[in-house]
Motif scaffolding. Structure first.
Motif, PDB file in Angstrom:
ATOM      1  N   TYR A  83      46.927  43.243  32.177  1.00 34.22           N
ATOM      2  CA  TYR A  83      45.699  43.063  32.912  1.00 34.22           C
ATOM      3  C   TYR A  83      46.275  42.399  34.381  1.00 34.22           C
ATOM      4  O   TYR A  83      45.723  42.884  35.225  1.00 34.22           O
ATOM      5  CB  TYR A  83      44.871  41.919  32.262  1.00 34.22           C
TER       6      TYR A  83
ATOM      7  N   ARG B   7      40.882  36.577  37.704  1.00 34.83           N
ATOM      8  CA  ARG B   7      42.353  36.818  37.332  1.00 34.83           C
ATOM      9  C   ARG B   7      42.237  36.330  35.799  1.00 34.83           C
ATOM     10  O   ARG B   7      43.430  35.902  35.487  1.00 34.83           O
ATOM     11  CB  ARG B   7      43.457  36.212  38.314  1.00 34.83           C
TER      12      ARG B   7
ATOM     13  N   ARG C 270      37.327  46.687  34.243  1.00 35.82           N
ATOM     14  CA  ARG C 270      36.037  46.330  33.937  1.00 35.82           C
ATOM     15  C   ARG C 270      35.992  46.782  32.443  1.00 35.82           C
ATOM     16  O   ARG C 270      35.366  45.987  31.546  1.00 35.82           O
ATOM     17  CB  ARG C 270      35.157  47.360  34.499  1.00 35.82           C
TER      18      ARG C 270
ATOM     19  N   HIS D 116      34.056  41.908  47.705  1.00 38.20           N
ATOM     20  CA  HIS D 116      33.436  43.124  47.226  1.00 38.20           C
ATOM     21  C   HIS D 116      32.122  43.742  47.949  1.00 38.20           C
ATOM     22  O   HIS D 116      32.445  44.760  48.571  1.00 38.20           O
ATOM     23  CB  HIS D 116      33.338  43.383  45.690  1.00 38.20           C
TER      24      HIS D 116
ATOM     25  N   HIS E  69      45.502  46.829  41.805  1.00 33.49           N
ATOM     26  CA  HIS E  69      44.226  47.169  42.526  1.00 33.49           C
ATOM     27  C   HIS E  69      44.027  46.280  43.769  1.00 33.49           C
ATOM     28  O   HIS E  69      43.759  47.355  44.696  1.00 33.49           O
ATOM     29  CB  HIS E  69      43.010  46.615  41.566  1.00 33.49           C
TER      30      HIS E  69
HETATM   31  C1  HEA Z   1      39.820  46.759  49.288  1.00 33.24           C
HETATM   32  C2  HEA Z   1      39.033  47.409  48.610  1.00 33.24           C
HETATM   33  C3  HEA Z   1      38.693  47.145  47.264  1.00 33.24           C
HETATM   34  C4  HEA Z   1      37.864  48.229  46.393  1.00 33.24           C
HETATM   35  C5  HEA Z   1      37.297  49.360  47.097  1.00 33.24           C
HETATM   36  C6  HEA Z   1      37.592  47.699  45.435  1.00 33.24           C
HETATM   37  C7  HEA Z   1      36.780  48.235  44.270  1.00 33.24           C
HETATM   38  C8  HEA Z   1      36.460  47.484  42.958  1.00 33.24           C
HETATM   39  N1  HEA Z   1      36.841  46.581  42.527  1.00 33.24           N
HETATM   40 FE1  HEA Z   1      37.978  45.176  43.365  1.00 33.24          FE
HETATM   41  N2  HEA Z   1      39.363  43.917  44.340  1.00 33.24           N
HETATM   42  C9  HEA Z   1      40.102  44.042  45.596  1.00 33.24           C
HETATM   43  C10 HEA Z   1      39.723  45.042  46.623  1.00 33.24           C
HETATM   44  C11 HEA Z   1      38.848  46.070  46.221  1.00 33.24           C
HETATM   45  N3  HEA Z   1      38.021  46.312  45.073  1.00 33.24           N
HETATM   46  C12 HEA Z   1      40.593  43.133  45.767  1.00 33.24           C
HETATM   47  C13 HEA Z   1      41.680  42.682  47.214  1.00 33.24           C
HETATM   48  C14 HEA Z   1      40.874  42.182  44.724  1.00 33.24           C
HETATM   49  C15 HEA Z   1      41.705  40.895  44.127  1.00 33.24           C
HETATM   50  C16 HEA Z   1      42.930  41.225  43.674  1.00 33.24           C
HETATM   51  C17 HEA Z   1      43.718  40.178  43.131  1.00 33.24           C
HETATM   52  O1  HEA Z   1      43.122  39.017  42.447  1.00 33.24           O
HETATM   53  O2  HEA Z   1      44.732  39.781  43.451  1.00 33.24           O
HETATM   54  C18 HEA Z   1      40.013  42.825  43.729  1.00 33.24           C
HETATM   55  C19 HEA Z   1      39.760  42.246  42.344  1.00 33.24           C
HETATM   56  C20 HEA Z   1      38.742  42.761  41.671  1.00 33.24           C
HETATM   57  C21 HEA Z   1      38.135  42.362  40.316  1.00 33.24           C
HETATM   58  C22 HEA Z   1      38.605  40.721  39.792  1.00 33.24           C
HETATM   59  C23 HEA Z   1      39.786  40.961  39.143  1.00 33.24           C
HETATM   60  C24 HEA Z   1      40.146  39.452  38.460  1.00 33.24           C
HETATM   61  O3  HEA Z   1      40.142  38.550  39.275  1.00 33.24           O
HETATM   62  O4  HEA Z   1      40.492  39.412  37.311  1.00 33.24           O
HETATM   63  C25 HEA Z   1      37.216  43.187  39.590  1.00 33.24           C
HETATM   64  C26 HEA Z   1      36.673  42.897  38.628  1.00 33.24           C
HETATM   65  O5  HEA Z   1      35.639  43.396  38.406  1.00 33.24           O
HETATM   66  C27 HEA Z   1      37.083  44.351  40.745  1.00 33.24           C
HETATM   67  C28 HEA Z   1      36.425  45.247  40.348  1.00 33.24           C
HETATM   68  C29 HEA Z   1      36.334  46.407  41.343  1.00 33.24           C
HETATM   69  C30 HEA Z   1      35.496  47.560  41.065  1.00 33.24           C
HETATM   70  C31 HEA Z   1      34.702  47.818  40.037  1.00 33.24           C
HETATM   71  C32 HEA Z   1      35.734  48.236  41.983  1.00 33.24           C
HETATM   72  C33 HEA Z   1      34.845  49.741  42.409  1.00 33.24           C
HETATM   73  O6  HEA Z   1      34.363  49.883  43.586  1.00 33.24           O
HETATM   74  C34 HEA Z   1      35.933  50.751  42.133  1.00 33.24           C
HETATM   75  C35 HEA Z   1      35.384  52.199  41.953  1.00 33.24           C
HETATM   76  C36 HEA Z   1      36.172  53.162  41.846  1.00 33.24           C
HETATM   77  C37 HEA Z   1      36.332  53.849  40.572  1.00 33.24           C
HETATM   78  C38 HEA Z   1      35.927  53.300  39.364  1.00 33.24           C
HETATM   79  C39 HEA Z   1      37.254  55.158  40.674  1.00 33.24           C
HETATM   80  C40 HEA Z   1      36.603  56.444  40.671  1.00 33.24           C
HETATM   81  C41 HEA Z   1      36.561  57.139  39.425  1.00 33.24           C
HETATM   82  C42 HEA Z   1      37.422  57.309  38.454  1.00 33.24           C
HETATM   83  C43 HEA Z   1      38.618  57.023  38.635  1.00 33.24           C
HETATM   84  C44 HEA Z   1      36.794  57.983  37.426  1.00 33.24           C
HETATM   85  C45 HEA Z   1      37.261  57.155  36.033  1.00 33.24           C
HETATM   86  C46 HEA Z   1      36.564  55.749  35.968  1.00 33.24           C
HETATM   87  C47 HEA Z   1      35.723  55.597  34.985  1.00 33.24           C
HETATM   88  C48 HEA Z   1      34.992  56.503  34.128  1.00 33.24           C
HETATM   89  C49 HEA Z   1      35.056  54.053  34.892  1.00 33.24           C
HETATM   90  N4  HEA Z   1      37.893  44.160  41.527  1.00 33.24           N
END
Ligand code: HEA
Ligand code: HEA
Ligand code: CUA
Ligand code: CU
Lengths: 319, 213, 535, 89
Positions: free
Chosen positions: C65, C446, C49, C385, C72
């Motif tokens: 990235y 991606r 992000r 998501h 992730h």
């Molecule tokens: C299965 C569960 C799951 C969960 C829980 C999440 C949670 C989150 N995901 Fe994810 N995501 C996927 C599964 C999941 N995702 C999958 C399968 C993909 C596809 C991957 C691929 O393309 O192969 C994906 C892809 C993906 C992308 C697309 C990337 C891309 O295609 O380029 C993004 C972009 O914004 C994103 C964002 C997030 C965010 C912001 C959260 C948030 O909910 C997370 C929030 C949690 C935290 C932020 C951590 C806690 C806090 C800290 C560690 C403190 C420090 C942090 C800060 C101060 C910011 N995810």
């Protein structure tokens, strides 16, 4: 909302509708969206009302209601089902339209590789990461990849097609608005996947003709194919005058070929390509499997040119 | 009342425990079906597409050894089934005898399989990295695809058999050391189900790989 | 009644935790490891992000990235969300809910955790060794021939963890069949147990296909046994079919248990019997079943046959019907209830809203023609998501709060609980709603750098992610505090009706002093008596 | 040992060996595409025998038989729907 300049930085909410199917896709999208919004509204209103009315410290009628559960459940099973089937039929018909190219389309070849697009026009014009097409005329792009899977994606046209190694896929569109539109690679393909971008430039027919003329290379695709056909040694066997017993390739394209072992195959592009790279996999009936494989000797661009040449050989031409 | 160690705390009685074990074992076998299922699916897809090459590839396998091996494995299933029966009603010696026979037959299967692999290696049909796949007939690439499946499928199967043999050896030792009847019976039951399953997989692998026409 | 010390006090040594076969202690092992992995995956998300705040690829190199989103996805799916509800709450509650002393195979259960830990270890090694860059989907031939990253290590991690899923599923299936207390008929099972049963079917029948498929990729990389190699005529679509045969059903593994949790919470805080119990149970099974028939909807533009595409499209619409039934039944449960909004209830209501929005956009995707446009864009990212984070993570945290008094024997600060629930809800929508819009505009997934017209949406999304991160840190802190300092909860602070509430909090080692006799339906709430209940 | 059971096991064994001979034999006949079906049918019969007798599926609890069927059914789904793509391209 004029989509003529989708390349500028202005904030957009909806993408330009620049192809003949874009409006259709949007219509279906809005229809489903509307259904979703209605359903969500109903849900939220109900949750809101129930929450207020049956708040635990409020007085309300909480006696068990007469059991009409079954009727309700039946209703909210069947109604969504019917709505879904409606959307399915709509979506499927549009999908067919998007996937099946019209027969009279202009043919362009695209070769994808890490991380660029190469296009080749019938006139032999070649370009990289840019594709010029005429306005208002269906264009079919035949796609092949030299390495991993890529995906040809033009958002303004609402079209996308994966580009596979070793197999031709096809995509078509008819641009209805002149301008420059983004082309993306949509399938992850390695380090510079995000850099594998380009643009499609849609020109009014006259301008397009002018562009074709101005960038006309020394030889057309077919001419290059013919040259390759000789230099790679194909003609040594396939020329009607050759002494080697090899099939005559005139008029072969689109014909049904008898194979050894009784099977048949339609000689489409994939078949011609296999004939060069895996000649033994489908041997023509009545011939010995003499033909060597050209895998590793011809690249995808050369193969495309030779195929274009073979396609240009009419049955009548053979002497 | 049987040995108190035989009944685990979460169960009320031995009947319940036995049924749970049987169900658990069969669920595991259902999983295994899909394990092999992925391979069979891939195989089917390519065999439909490259029929001739698969026939050609299959022609290079040793049907005699393959048939012999099938017979060996069927026989081992019989001895395993007998061990199973013996663990319920026969003598401990009979159990050990049948288990040992099964393990020997299983090893014989692997030995014969090894012989086949060696033969294929000499003919240059093993598509491993450093070894050259030197098939001289037509359409070598797709024949190689056949051999890829042949090695993946038989290799995975042999691994299962190897695990099975290991289990048998453990059971033999346990029986030797005088494990109580109830628990030994449970072990042999589970082992037998596994062994028969591995046999069944082979019953399909054999025609699918060796007898392609 | 004297059932000995509760399970938390059965022993205090590390050994007594690491070698315990008590399902409640194993659940703790999972809770800790899964939480750790959530923050690993979350950190990767935070880095992504941050990178996406500007259109240029300035913060992370392209390869970094790519490793981030792969990491992730892999961590969040296999090491967080799939085990989260089943292996933590499921492990803890399933025996309690069916009135059993433990799972059918307690040692196998402990073994599952160790297998999970080994898989996790490989994943950590993968990260340390430099990561993997294939995405969580491992598409060939990129993964099998072109990627220069630690594909094999990552595959081993996922492969190993697969066995832990399988064994957990097996254990649950056998326990539900064989260990129900006297009188616990199938249609007296709590819906959470039904959801675990449906989930287990998927785990047991789908996971092996993934394991084998990934192994074939590893074989190709290690030994050149290339069944997907295009040069040998290998078909990249074969990999995709095998992968999605697992991975679509697996997305239901990532929602069914959440549905089960919500079906426990809503009746309790509406003080009403769940509406249409048996339909709710059947719809869980129906989703699990039909969910196996729709996998081709991930391949509408892959070069799959158009006709197969249409079959998969139709079935995808059908699988939405049982989900629709569930949503409506939850809402109907509120009718004439006596509703209050404790923290778990807030999460449950959030679940309904966000799951519906995610599911409904799934219909947009299933309609084929629109998917041609939005496939592999942020529209899809937003879709999943909304379901996985908005739905399942909400359900997981809600469930943790609901059963926290049972698990720890203590209460958490209610105000902080409600505050963070609301914070998470808003942060979530801010993060992922803009992604729908930019997805429809054509922003591909991606991408670490992107054309400038998408920046505004990325900015909003990144701001949301920061909010979300803070929201997630709250429960982590106050739950940890409550574990040691929170006020004692008593056996049944919510006046809930499930069997798990009829034993002490925390429960004794063997759950019940005497095997319970079950004589009634699971949700015997009476809204007219709610004041007395609450008093 | 239970004589009855042992006797039935030996019969099953002989049947299995007989069927093995049959498969190998049939593969030398020129049946074209039919060969595959003959082979698979025989394999299925053999597997059925092993399961029913050696694995005692005949006498098993209903849920166990269900588990066995589930494995096969899901395999059929995997094969069937994959081929729905590959055969209609
Ligand atoms: C299965 C569960 C799951 C969960 C829980 C999440 C949670 C989150 N995901 Fe994810 N995501 C996927 C599964 C999941 N995702 C999958 C399968 C993909 C596809 C991957 C691929 O393309 O192969 C994906 C892809 C993906 C992308 C697309 C990337 C891309 O295609 O380029 C993004 C972009 O914004 C994103 C964002 C997030 C965010 C912001 C959260 C948030 O909910 C997370 C929030 C949690 C935290 C932020 C951590 C806690 C806090 C800290 C560690 C403190 C420090 C942090 C800060 C101060 C910011 N995810
Ligand atoms: C928990 C996870 C989860 C769940 C439950 C779902 C549920 C659904 N998903 Fe989703 N999906 C994913 C996770 C999930 N998905 C992931 C991770 C991906 C991307 C993978 C990747 O490429 O990395 C994906 C991708 C994905 C695609 C492919 C997109 C693409 O790549 O091009 C499609 C296409 O059809 C799809 C469809 C659906 C449908 C129809 C449902 C249905 O089950 C939804 C059913 C629910 C509802 C419909 C809502 C409630 C219903 C009502 C309130 C009824 C009333 C409505 C009306 C009358 C209109 N999903
Ligand atoms: Cu090419 Cu992504
Ligand atoms: Cu899906």
């Amino acid at each position: 909302m004029s989509g003529a300049m989708p390349l500028d930085d202005a904030v957009q909410i909806l993408p330009a509708q620049a192809s003949s199917v874009a409006a259709d896709v949007d219509a279906l999208f809005y229809a489903i969206l509307a259904a979703c919004v209605i359903v969500c509204l109903i849900l939220f209103v109900l949750i809101w009302r129930f929450s207020l009315k049956y708040w635990h410290s409020r007085d309300a009628d909480r006696e068990a209601h007469e059991p009409q559960g079954f009727r309700l459940e039946f209703a909210w099973t069947v109604i969504p089902l019917l709505v879904f089937i409606g959307f399915f039929v709509w979506g499927a018909r549009l999908y067919l339209k998007i996937e099946v190219p019209p027969p009279d389309a202009l043919q362009v070849h695209a070769l994808a590789r890490q991380w660029m697009w190469k296009f080749e026009h019938p006139g032999g014009q070649r370009e990289i990461n840019t594709l010029h097409v005429p306005l208002g005329r269906p264009v079919t792009v035949t796609l092949i990849s030299q390495d991993v899977i890529h995906s040809f994606f033009v958002p303004a046209f609402r079209i996308k097609q994966d580009v596979l190694p070793n197999r031709y896929t096809r995509i078509w569109f008819e641009a209805i608005e002149p301008g420059r539109f983004r082309l993306f690679c949509a399938e992850f393909c390695g380090t510079s996947h995000a850099g594998m971008r380009g643009e499609v430039i849609v020109m009014p027919p006259a301008e397009y003709q002018a562009w074709l003329a101005s960038s006309a290379p020394a030889e057309s695709l077919v001419a290059r194919g013919q040259r390759m056909f000789r230099s790679a040694g194909c003609s040594g066997c396939h020329d009607p005058r050759s002494t080697v017993h090899a099939p005559d390739l005139h008029g072969i394209f689109g014909r049904t070929v008898q194979l050894r072992g009784g099977a048949t195959a339609v000689a489409d592009e994939a078949y011609l390509r296999d004939s060069m790279l895996l000649p033994d996999s489908r041997v023509t009936a009545g011939f010995a499997p003499l033909m060597p494989s050209f895998a590793g000797q011809l690249d995808e661009g050369e193969i495309t040119a030779i195929i274009a040449y073979i396609k240009s050989l009419d049955a009548g031409d053979s002497e | 009342m049987p040995d108190s160690r035989a009944l685990r705390a979460q169960f009320d009685d031995l009947g319940q425990q036995r049924e749970a074990a049987a169900l658990g074992m069969w669920v595991l076998l259902a999983t295994e079906v899909l394990f092999f299922g992925a391979l069979f699916t891939g195989y089917t897809v390519y065999r439909l597409a490259f029929h001739d090459a698969f026939v050609a590839g299959s022609g290079h396998l040793n049907v005699v050894l393959g048939t012999a091996n099938t017979a060996v494995l069927i026989t081992s299933s019989l001895t395993m089934a007998l061990a199973d029966v013996a663990s319920r009603s026969g003598s401990r010696r009979a159990v050990i005898g049948f288990l040992a026979a099964t393990a020997v037959l299983g090893s014989a299967f692997l030995a014969i399989k090894g012989l086949e692999y060696a033969q294929e290696y000499r003919e240059g049909l093993v598509p491993l990295n450093s070894l050259v796949f030197s098939y001289s007939g037509p359409d070598a690439e797709r024949v190689q695809m056949f051999f890829n499946f042949y090695f993946a499928m038989t290799g995975w199967h042999s691994l299962h058999l190897l695990i099975g043999i290991g289990l048998l050896i453990v059971f033999i030792v346990l029986a030797w050391r005088g494990r109580d009847r109830v628990r030994l019976e449970g072990n042999v039951r589970a082992g037998a189900l596994y062994w028969h399953f591995v046999d069944i997989v082979w019953l399909f692998l054999f025609p699918v790989l060796y007898l392609v026409r | 009644m004297n059932a000995g010390p509760d399970y938390l006090h059965e022993g205090h040594s590390l050994r007594s935790w690491l070698l315990s076969t008590d399902h409640k202690r194993v659940a703790w092992l999972y809770l800790l490891s899964v939480t750790a992995f959530f923050f690993v995956g979350g950190t990767a998300a935070a880095l992504m992000r941050l990178e996406l705040v500007t259109p240029a690829g300035d913060l992370l190199a392209a390869d970094t990235y790519n490793e981030m989103f792969s990491l992730h996805g892999i961590v969040m799916v296999w090491f967080f969300l799939i085990p989260a509800v089943p292996a933590v709450l499921g492990n803890f509650l399933l025996p309690l809910m069916i009135g059993a002393r433990d799972l059918a195979f307690p040692r196998l259960n402990l073994l599952s955790w160790y297998i999970f830990a080994v898989g996790g270890l490989f994943t950590v090694i993968t990260i340390v060794a430099g990561g993997v860059d294939t995405g969580w989907t491992f598409y060939t031939p990129y993964s099998s021939m072109f990627s220069n990253s630690n594909v094999v290590l990552a595959i081993v991690g996922v492969f190993v963890t697969g066995f832990s899923s399988i064994l957990t599923g097996l254990n649950f299936i056998v326990s539900v069949h064989k260990l129900r207390a006297p009188g616990m008929r199938w249609f007296r099972l709590p819906l959470f147990v039904w959801s675990l049963y449906a989930t287990s079917l998927i785990l047991v029948l789908a996971t092996p296909v993934l394991a084998m498929t990934l192994m074939l990729v590893a074989l190709e990389r290690l030994f050149g046994i290339g069944v997907f190699d295009p040069a040998l005529g290998g078909d990249p679509l074969l990999f995709q079919h095998l992968f999605w045969f697992y991975s679509h059903p697996a997305v239901y593994v990532m929602i069914l248990p959440g549905m089960g949790v919500v079906s426990e919470i809503i009746p309790c805080f509406a003080r009403r019997e769940i509406f249409g119990y048996s339909v709710m149970a059947y719809s869980l099974l129906a989703i699990a079943m039909i969910g196996f028939l729709v996998w081709g909807h991930h391949m509408f533009v892959s070069g799959q046959s158009v006709y197969a595409g249409m079959v998969f499209g139709l079935l995808s619409f059908l699988v939405a019907v049982p989900s629709a039934i569930k949503v409506f039944n939850w809402v109907a449960t509120l009718y004439r209830g006596s509703i209050s909004f404790e923290t778990p209830m807030l999460y449950a209501l959030g679940f309904i809203g966000l799951f519906s929005m995610g599911g409904l956009t799934g219909l947009v995707l299933a309609s084929m023609a629109v998917d041609v446009h939005v496939h592999d864009t942020y529209f899809v990212v937003a879709h999943f998501h909304y379901i996985m984070v908005g739905g399942m993570v909400m359900a997981f945290i809600g469930g943790i709060h609901f059963w926290w008094p049972k698990i720890s024997g203590r209460l958490y600060p209610e105000f902080l609980g409600r505050l963070s629930a609301i914070l998470i809800f808003f942060g979530f929508n801010l993060t992922f709603f803009p992604q729908y819009i930019m997805g429809y505009l054509g922003m591909p997934r991606r991408y670490h750098e992107y054309p400038p017209e998408f920046q505004i949406y990325h900015l909003l999304s990144s701001a949301g992610a920061a909010t979300l991160a803070v929201g997630y840190l709250f429960p982590l802190c106050y739950l940890a505090w409550s574990m040691f300092r929170g006020p004692l909860a008593g056996a049944n602070p919510w006046h809930a009706t499930g069997l798990e509430w009829q034993t002490g909090s925390p429960p004794p080692a063997h759950n019940f002093a005497t095997t319970p006799q079950v004589t009634r339906q699971p949700y015997a709430y009476d809204p007219t008596r709610s004041r007395e209940d609450r008093a | 040992m239970e004589k009855q059971t042992v006797r039935s096991f030996v019969f099953v064994y002989l049947a299995l060996i007989g069927l093995l001979a049959l498969t190998v034999g049939s593969s030398f006949l020129e049946l074209g595409r039919l060969n595959v079906f003959v082979n698979l049918a025989i394999a299925a019969i053999k597997a059925g025998l092993v399961a029913a007798f050696f694995m005692e599926l005949r006498a098993a609890q209903a849920v166990v038989r269900l588990a066995a069927l589930a494995g096969l059914f899901w395999l059929a789904l995997l094969l069937g729907l994959s081929l729905a793509d590959f055969l209609t391209r």
